[in-house]
Design a protein around this motif. Sequence first.
Motif, PDB file in Angstrom:
ATOM      1  N   ILE A 118      -7.448  -4.135  -2.861  1.00 43.13           N
ATOM      2  CA  ILE A 118      -6.922  -3.189  -1.865  1.00 43.13           C
ATOM      3  C   ILE A 118      -7.492  -1.802  -2.120  1.00 43.13           C
ATOM      4  N   ALA A 119      -7.567  -1.410  -3.393  1.00 46.45           N
ATOM      5  CA  ALA A 119      -8.050  -0.069  -3.744  1.00 46.45           C
ATOM      6  C   ALA A 119      -9.497   0.133  -3.322  1.00 46.45           C
ATOM      7  N   ILE A 120     -10.347  -0.860  -3.548  1.00 46.55           N
ATOM      8  CA  ILE A 120     -11.755  -0.728  -3.149  1.00 46.55           C
ATOM      9  C   ILE A 120     -11.857  -0.572  -1.637  1.00 46.55           C
ATOM     10  N   ASP A 121     -11.029  -1.314  -0.905  1.00 44.19           N
ATOM     11  CA  ASP A 121     -11.039  -1.201   0.554  1.00 44.19           C
ATOM     12  C   ASP A 121     -10.586   0.194   0.992  1.00 44.19           C
ATOM     13  N   PHE A 122      -9.525   0.692   0.377  1.00 47.10           N
ATOM     14  CA  PHE A 122      -9.055   2.045   0.709  1.00 47.10           C
ATOM     15  C   PHE A 122     -10.100   3.099   0.353  1.00 47.10           C
ATOM     16  N   ALA A 123     -10.741   2.928  -0.794  1.00 47.05           N
ATOM     17  CA  ALA A 123     -11.739   3.905  -1.232  1.00 47.05           C
ATOM     18  C   ALA A 123     -12.894   3.996  -0.239  1.00 47.05           C
ATOM     19  N   MET A 150       5.640 -10.951   4.273  1.00 51.05           N
ATOM     20  CA  MET A 150       4.411 -10.602   4.974  1.00 51.05           C
ATOM     21  C   MET A 150       3.804 -11.844   5.618  1.00 51.05           C
ATOM     22  N   ASP A 151       3.007 -11.641   6.647  1.00 54.81           N
ATOM     23  CA  ASP A 151       2.398 -12.752   7.383  1.00 54.81           C
ATOM     24  C   ASP A 151       1.208 -13.350   6.639  1.00 54.81           C
ATOM     25  N   THR A 152       0.449 -12.500   5.950  1.00 57.43           N
ATOM     26  CA  THR A 152      -0.756 -12.947   5.260  1.00 57.43           C
ATOM     27  C   THR A 152      -0.408 -13.817   4.063  1.00 57.43           C
ATOM     28  N   ILE A 153      -1.233 -14.829   3.820  1.00 52.87           N
ATOM     29  CA  ILE A 153      -1.118 -15.668   2.631  1.00 52.87           C
ATOM     30  C   ILE A 153      -2.434 -15.596   1.872  1.00 52.87           C
ATOM     31  N   ILE A 154      -2.359 -15.234   0.597  1.00 51.39           N
ATOM     32  CA  ILE A 154      -3.542 -15.160  -0.244  1.00 51.39           C
ATOM     33  C   ILE A 154      -3.585 -16.407  -1.126  1.00 51.39           C
ATOM     34  N   ARG A 155      -4.636 -17.190  -0.962  1.00 53.58           N
ATOM     35  CA  ARG A 155      -4.781 -18.436  -1.711  1.00 53.58           C
ATOM     36  C   ARG A 155      -5.507 -18.190  -3.047  1.00 53.58           C
ATOM     37  N   PHE A 156      -5.315 -19.136  -3.958  1.00 61.08           N
ATOM     38  CA  PHE A 156      -6.030 -19.073  -5.234  1.00 61.08           C
ATOM     39  C   PHE A 156      -7.508 -19.365  -4.991  1.00 61.08           C
ATOM     40  N   ARG A 157      -8.359 -18.395  -5.321  1.00 60.07           N
ATOM     41  CA  ARG A 157      -9.804 -18.531  -5.110  1.00 60.07           C
ATOM     42  C   ARG A 157     -10.554 -18.078  -6.369  1.00 60.07           C
ATOM     43  N   SER A 158     -11.595 -18.820  -6.742  1.00 60.65           N
ATOM     44  CA  SER A 158     -12.382 -18.465  -7.926  1.00 60.65           C
ATOM     45  C   SER A 158     -13.143 -17.156  -7.729  1.00 60.65           C
ATOM     46  N   ASP A 159     -13.355 -16.742  -6.474  1.00 56.25           N
ATOM     47  CA  ASP A 159     -14.088 -15.501  -6.197  1.00 56.25           C
ATOM     48  C   ASP A 159     -13.417 -14.273  -6.809  1.00 56.25           C
ATOM     49  N   TYR A 189     -17.926  -8.384 -12.342  1.00 61.74           N
ATOM     50  CA  TYR A 189     -18.993  -7.431 -12.008  1.00 61.74           C
ATOM     51  C   TYR A 189     -18.438  -6.080 -11.528  1.00 61.74           C
ATOM     52  N   GLY A 190     -17.116  -5.950 -11.560  1.00 58.07           N
ATOM     53  CA  GLY A 190     -16.523  -4.710 -11.058  1.00 58.07           C
ATOM     54  C   GLY A 190     -16.580  -4.602  -9.550  1.00 58.07           C
ATOM     55  N   PHE A 191     -16.631  -5.739  -8.865  1.00 59.03           N
ATOM     56  CA  PHE A 191     -16.686  -5.773  -7.408  1.00 59.03           C
ATOM     57  C   PHE A 191     -15.337  -6.215  -6.848  1.00 59.03           C
ATOM     58  N   SER A 192     -15.138  -5.974  -5.575  1.00 57.48           N
ATOM     59  CA  SER A 192     -14.069  -6.625  -4.830  1.00 57.48           C
ATOM     60  C   SER A 192     -14.629  -7.933  -4.285  1.00 57.48           C
ATOM     61  N   VAL A 193     -13.772  -8.823  -3.816  1.00 57.26           N
ATOM     62  CA  VAL A 193     -14.280 -10.083  -3.260  1.00 57.26           C
ATOM     63  C   VAL A 193     -15.100  -9.828  -2.000  1.00 57.26           C
ATOM     64  N   GLN A 211     -12.073 -13.088   3.697  1.00 51.78           N
ATOM     65  CA  GLN A 211     -11.390 -13.154   4.978  1.00 51.78           C
ATOM     66  C   GLN A 211      -9.888 -12.945   4.809  1.00 51.78           C
ATOM     67  N   GLU A 212      -9.332 -13.472   3.719  1.00 56.39           N
ATOM     68  CA  GLU A 212      -7.899 -13.292   3.472  1.00 56.39           C
ATOM     69  C   GLU A 212      -7.570 -11.844   3.123  1.00 56.39           C
ATOM     70  N   ILE A 213      -8.435 -11.207   2.327  1.00 56.33           N
ATOM     71  CA  ILE A 213      -8.223  -9.784   2.014  1.00 56.33           C
ATOM     72  C   ILE A 213      -8.376  -8.942   3.278  1.00 56.33           C
ATOM     73  N   LYS A 214      -9.305  -9.313   4.127  1.00 51.65           N
ATOM     74  CA  LYS A 214      -9.469  -8.605   5.401  1.00 51.65           C
ATOM     75  C   LYS A 214      -8.199  -8.700   6.237  1.00 51.65           C
ATOM     76  N   MET A 215      -7.605  -9.883   6.293  1.00 49.25           N
ATOM     77  CA  MET A 215      -6.351 -10.061   7.038  1.00 49.25           C
ATOM     78  C   MET A 215      -5.219  -9.261   6.406  1.00 49.25           C
ATOM     79  N   LEU A 216      -5.195  -9.233   5.071  1.00 51.73           N
ATOM     80  CA  LEU A 216      -4.160  -8.455   4.382  1.00 51.73           C
ATOM     81  C   LEU A 216      -4.293  -6.975   4.710  1.00 51.73           C
ATOM     82  N   MET A 217      -5.512  -6.454   4.672  1.00 52.93           N
ATOM     83  CA  MET A 217      -5.719  -5.039   4.971  1.00 52.93           C
ATOM     84  C   MET A 217      -5.329  -4.719   6.407  1.00 52.93           C
ATOM     85  N   GLN A 218      -5.632  -5.618   7.320  1.00 51.96           N
ATOM     86  CA  GLN A 218      -5.238  -5.413   8.718  1.00 51.96           C
ATOM     87  C   GLN A 218      -3.719  -5.391   8.860  1.00 51.96           C
TER      88      GLN A 218
END
Length: 224
Positions: free
Chosen positions: A24-29, A178-187, A194-198, A209-216
């Motif tokens: 979430i923080a990387i998206d906000f940044a 909340m409406d969004t569901i975040i599944r367990f993902r190896s990503d 690597y210090g990246f967001s998914v 796609q799930e993080i995108k839905m969460l941010m929306q």
Amino acid sequence: MKTNIITLAHQKGGTGKSTLSWNIAIDFANNYKRYGYKKFLFVDLDNQESVTMTNRLRMQYGQNPLEIIRFTDHERAPLEDFINSIDEHTLVLIDSGGYDADLNRLAIIASDFVITPVSSDYMEIFGLQKFRTILEELSEIKKETVKVHVLLNKIDPKLKDFSDIVDFINEIKNFILMDTIIRFRSDYKHSIGYGFSVKELDKKSKASQEIKMLMQEIEKRVGL
């Protein structure tokens, strides 16, 4: 009223709170100016310092780091001073510790929007029951019902029925599902290495796609 403080909070560890906070923080940044803010800050209250350490990896791999402020458990007054100094042009995301402490309670009370991640495991109900007690105590202090937005997180991709925990969440006045569901993902694990967001690792992945839905959903619920 403009949203200035968003917190991820749960008195129980192991819910994936810091991993969500990071994404979430990387998206906000990357988008805070689009929301009408002039500054974005991340506050790390977790004594495991997961986000702070991931941010160091981010710098090592040449990515723009987050601006992170840390407070430890004995620094209630400095945290209060910081919260009081936040102006309408600043967006703040707080990762509270996965335990009950004065600083974490202060973050919840001060926040405009609180996200509480939980898995579908039946034991999560016991954790939410304890957290409910904390929220009821904070409601007495604040003189209004303190509510948190419960996010189903780390859910088995194959699991379709988690009605037990959903029913429990919907019965409690302090909880908003909340409406969004975040599944367990190896990503999530791969990207943090690597210090990246998914979304930075692979924009087309299911995790992205799930993080995108969460941010929306966050944008819609808080009016960004």
